[in-house]
Design an enzyme around this catalytic site. Sequence first.
Site, short mmCIF file in Angstrom:
data_model
loop_
_atom_site.label_atom_id
_atom_site.label_comp_id
_atom_site.label_asym_id
_atom_site.label_seq_id
_atom_site.Cartn_x
_atom_site.Cartn_y
_atom_site.Cartn_z
N ASN A 119 0.64 -1.25 0.08
CA ASN A 119 0.11 -0.11 0.05
C ASN A 119 0.99 1.16 0.19
O ASN A 119 1.48 1.69 1.15
CB ASN A 119 -1.10 -0.03 1.15
N TRP A 120 1.18 1.89 -1.21
CA TRP A 120 2.01 2.86 -1.36
C TRP A 120 1.50 4.31 -0.48
O TRP A 120 2.10 5.30 -0.47
CB TRP A 120 2.35 3.18 -2.77
N LYS A 121 -0.06 4.25 -0.33
CA LYS A 121 -0.78 5.55 0.27
C LYS A 121 -0.50 6.69 -0.75
O LYS A 121 -0.19 6.38 -1.66
CB LYS A 121 -0.25 5.85 1.77
N HIS A 170 -9.75 0.76 4.91
CA HIS A 170 -8.44 1.02 5.27
C HIS A 170 -8.78 2.16 6.48
O HIS A 170 -9.55 3.00 6.52
CB HIS A 170 -7.34 1.70 4.26
N GLU A 227 -7.23 4.60 7.70
CA GLU A 227 -6.78 5.82 7.56
C GLU A 227 -8.21 6.32 6.76
O GLU A 227 -8.51 7.54 6.91
CB GLU A 227 -5.55 6.11 6.57
N GLU A 254 -5.75 -5.46 10.28
CA GLU A 254 -4.94 -4.48 10.49
C GLU A 254 -5.27 -3.75 12.00
O GLU A 254 -5.91 -2.63 11.67
CB GLU A 254 -4.89 -3.20 9.17
N GLY A 270 1.91 2.08 10.80
CA GLY A 270 2.81 3.23 10.74
C GLY A 270 3.44 3.55 12.05
O GLY A 270 4.07 4.69 11.82
N SER A 283 3.18 -2.16 10.37
CA SER A 283 4.42 -2.47 10.56
C SER A 283 5.19 -3.70 10.27
O SER A 283 6.04 -4.15 11.19
CB SER A 283 4.77 -1.97 12.13
N GLY A 320 2.80 -1.24 4.30
CA GLY A 320 2.55 0.14 4.04
C GLY A 320 4.13 0.66 3.76
O GLY A 320 4.62 0.33 2.54
N GLY A 321 4.88 1.15 4.92
CA GLY A 321 6.09 1.71 4.67
C GLY A 321 6.98 0.87 3.99
O GLY A 321 7.60 1.43 2.97
C1 PEP Z 1 -1.06 0.00 6.10
O1 PEP Z 1 -1.28 1.21 5.77
O2 PEP Z 1 -1.94 -0.92 5.42
C2 PEP Z 1 -0.05 -0.57 6.70
C3 PEP Z 1 0.08 -1.74 7.16
O3 PEP Z 1 1.20 0.30 7.04
P1 PEP Z 1 2.67 0.06 7.71
O4 PEP Z 1 2.97 -1.32 7.20
O5 PEP Z 1 3.45 1.12 7.40
O6 PEP Z 1 2.16 -0.04 9.24
#
Ligand code: PEP
Length: 256
Positions: free
Chosen positions: A9-11, A98, A100, A170, A176, A216, A237-238
């Site tokens: 997920n590049w956001k 998601h 967010e 999640e 994040g 994470s 994500g990251g």
């Molecule tokens: C996400 O946004 O779905 C996610 C899991 O982010 P991160 O890996 O950065 O926690």
Amino acid sequence: MRRNIVAGNWKMNLDYEKGVSLFSEIVNMVKDEIVGDQQVVVCSPAIHLYSVAKLSTGVNNVAVGAQNIHQAESGAFTGELSATQVKSTGADYVILGHSERRAYFGETDASLVEKVDAALAHDLTPIFCIGETKEERESGKFFDVIESQLTNAVFHLNADQFSKLVLAYEPVWAIGTGLTASPEQAQEVHAFIRKTVATKYDQNVADNTSILYGGSCNPGNAKDLFSQTDIDGGLIGGASLKSRDFLDIVKVFNAK
Ligand code: PEP
């Protein structure tokens, strides 16, 4: 069908050129380094979708997804994208629900019902996210929260429709933040999700549902998480913004 999946997920990151270049690196590494039939999905911002979908054409195991859709077919919804539009880029997946989007854009179970229906109607596979906040975990109510997110946003589907979903657990407190659920904490919730799906549909539907962990996840913790019985991969994500880290997470399944 249940499958090992690692989805990035590049956001809202990467300009057009950087995104296309990162995706090319990922595709080349997947070709060289991945064995087995795990699915890699990259959920990019909308600006990249058409170009990255083209780059993935004919590449086994790599698919492209969006990060949201609007529930309507078309119309006066400035700034939004419909399922048809996303599908027309060559994308096959869409992240829905998601945390967010729930927190910053007012997404509710009711709007998610419509988005899930729109995605399925246009042959987009929803990666449907559920998970509790820190307060909900600390108060011990997290099983109730997860059950209600499933009941209110996806359990209106019949078994055939539900079988097309990918679920992602999640925990909001892990997204994040660098705080990861322990493999035991994640497995406990994944097993609960599978049991809840079996109760609603049947054991066969539950056994065939891919349930990803997100929060994470990185090359250092992916192996322990993905080795849990009910964890079928990750939503990343990251770490999906660095080709090497992302591929090292995907490669956890090479050894299986
Ligand atoms: C996400 O946004 O779905 C996610 C899991 O982010 P991160 O890996 O950065 O926690």
